[in-house]
Structure formats: structure tokens, C-alpha cells
Design a protein around this motif. Sequence first.
Motif, mmCIF file in Angstrom:
data_model
loop_
_atom_site.group_PDB
_atom_site.id
_atom_site.type_symbol
_atom_site.label_atom_id
_atom_site.label_comp_id
_atom_site.label_asym_id
_atom_site.label_seq_id
_atom_site.Cartn_x
_atom_site.Cartn_y
_atom_site.Cartn_z
ATOM 1 N N PHE A 65 1.040 -1.174 0.027
ATOM 2 C CA PHE A 65 0.095 -0.176 -0.024
ATOM 3 C C PHE A 65 0.983 1.275 0.054
ATOM 4 N N LEU A 66 1.916 1.414 0.844
ATOM 5 C CA LEU A 66 2.696 2.511 0.862
ATOM 6 C C LEU A 66 3.586 2.727 -0.370
ATOM 7 N N THR A 67 4.119 1.567 -0.907
ATOM 8 C CA THR A 67 4.587 1.683 -2.226
ATOM 9 C C THR A 67 3.891 2.040 -3.218
ATOM 10 N N ASP A 68 2.632 1.528 -3.290
ATOM 11 C CA ASP A 68 2.070 1.806 -4.697
ATOM 12 C C ASP A 68 1.068 3.077 -4.592
ATOM 13 N N ARG A 69 0.545 3.386 -3.314
ATOM 14 C CA ARG A 69 -0.512 4.271 -3.303
ATOM 15 C C ARG A 69 -0.073 5.746 -2.524
ATOM 16 N N VAL A 70 1.027 5.840 -1.930
ATOM 17 C CA VAL A 70 1.381 6.880 -1.073
ATOM 18 C C VAL A 70 2.499 7.691 -1.740
ATOM 19 N N GLN A 74 4.388 14.409 -1.958
ATOM 20 C CA GLN A 74 3.304 15.315 -1.899
ATOM 21 C C GLN A 74 2.774 15.579 -0.493
ATOM 22 N N ILE A 75 3.055 14.277 0.341
ATOM 23 C CA ILE A 75 2.669 14.695 1.799
ATOM 24 C C ILE A 75 3.527 15.668 2.438
ATOM 25 N N GLU A 76 4.811 15.653 2.241
ATOM 26 C CA GLU A 76 5.916 16.389 2.651
ATOM 27 C C GLU A 76 5.617 17.747 2.075
ATOM 28 N N ARG A 77 5.253 18.075 0.708
ATOM 29 C CA ARG A 77 4.901 19.407 0.163
ATOM 30 C C ARG A 77 3.720 19.939 0.608
ATOM 31 N N ASP A 78 2.682 19.162 1.015
ATOM 32 C CA ASP A 78 1.408 20.064 1.264
ATOM 33 C C ASP A 78 1.092 19.985 2.792
ATOM 34 N N ALA A 79 1.871 19.162 3.560
ATOM 35 C CA ALA A 79 1.898 19.001 5.006
ATOM 36 C C ALA A 79 0.850 18.404 5.386
ATOM 37 N N ARG A 80 0.185 17.739 4.732
ATOM 38 C CA ARG A 80 -0.989 16.722 5.019
ATOM 39 C C ARG A 80 -1.164 15.643 4.545
ATOM 40 N N ILE A 81 -1.908 14.743 5.035
ATOM 41 C CA ILE A 81 -2.093 13.024 4.745
ATOM 42 C C ILE A 81 -3.518 13.282 3.985
ATOM 43 N N PRO A 82 -3.342 12.989 2.479
ATOM 44 C CA PRO A 82 -4.612 12.938 1.768
ATOM 45 C C PRO A 82 -5.624 12.153 2.341
ATOM 46 N N ASP A 83 -6.911 12.361 2.258
ATOM 47 C CA ASP A 83 -7.726 11.592 2.472
ATOM 48 C C ASP A 83 -8.044 10.104 2.151
ATOM 49 N N GLN A 87 -8.051 6.553 4.143
ATOM 50 C CA GLN A 87 -8.997 5.763 3.855
ATOM 51 C C GLN A 87 -8.444 4.437 3.885
ATOM 52 N N GLY A 88 -7.340 4.207 2.954
ATOM 53 C CA GLY A 88 -6.551 3.069 2.686
ATOM 54 C C GLY A 88 -6.063 2.453 3.839
ATOM 55 N N LEU A 89 -5.375 3.245 4.861
ATOM 56 C CA LEU A 89 -4.855 2.768 5.999
ATOM 57 C C LEU A 89 -6.174 2.062 6.811
ATOM 58 N N LYS A 90 -7.185 2.797 6.731
ATOM 59 C CA LYS A 90 -8.407 2.422 7.507
ATOM 60 C C LYS A 90 -9.052 0.938 7.095
ATOM 61 N N GLU A 91 -8.801 0.798 5.754
ATOM 62 C CA GLU A 91 -9.407 -0.597 5.111
ATOM 63 C C GLU A 91 -8.367 -1.576 5.357
#
Length: 107
Positions: A65-70, A74-83, A87-91
Motif C-alpha cells: 500500500f505505502l509503495t503503490d499508493r502513497v 506530496q505529503i511533505e509538500r502539502d504538510a497533510r495526509i490525503p484522505d 481511507q486506505g490505512l483504515k481499510e
Amino acid sequence: MASHPSYEQSKQVAEASRETEWSKPSFGKELFLGNFRLDLIHPQPQPDAAAVEKGEAFLDSLRVFLTDRVDRQQIERDARIPDGVLQGLKELGALGMKIPEEYGGWG
């Protein structure tokens, strides 16, 4: 408990899973207090084979999941974790590590 618990029910389960009494000594706490308690971590206990298998399967799923979908940049640039990442971590069950299995967590 329902298969889709309400926010309040989920909150009650999460709060109930908190440790309220520290009955076992903690290596980290002892180290912070200036006590080097090597006996708390060595020799390392042998885990249950079924638990190891379950944990390794989860880690494999998480790694994919982390390799393919994160997008780390972008997280570093935006300083936020996308929804979508949340959701993927929740699943995957990554947000329910301490929730008892009977409530859909990993225990």
C-alpha cells in the motif's frame, strides 16, 4: 456490537482499550528515569508463530500500500495526509491496531 458501530460506540471501545494501570515495567520509562534495565528486553521473548504470521501478512499488505499508493513527496509538500491515504490505512486495519479483534481491530 453492530458491524457498523456509531461514533460513540467506537469511541467507547477505543477508550476502554487504553491502559489504565501499568502493571508491567517499561524499558523506555526505566531508561528515562536513568535505570538501564536490560533484563526487560533481553533475552527477547519468542512470539507465538501464528501471531508472527499474522503480523508479517499485515506488514506485507502495508508495504505494498505505502509503495503503490502513497506519494511521500506530496505529503511533505502539502504538510497533510490525503484522505485517500487515510481511507486506505483504515481499510487495511492500520488504524485499529489496539482495538480488540471482536470489534474488527487487530487486537
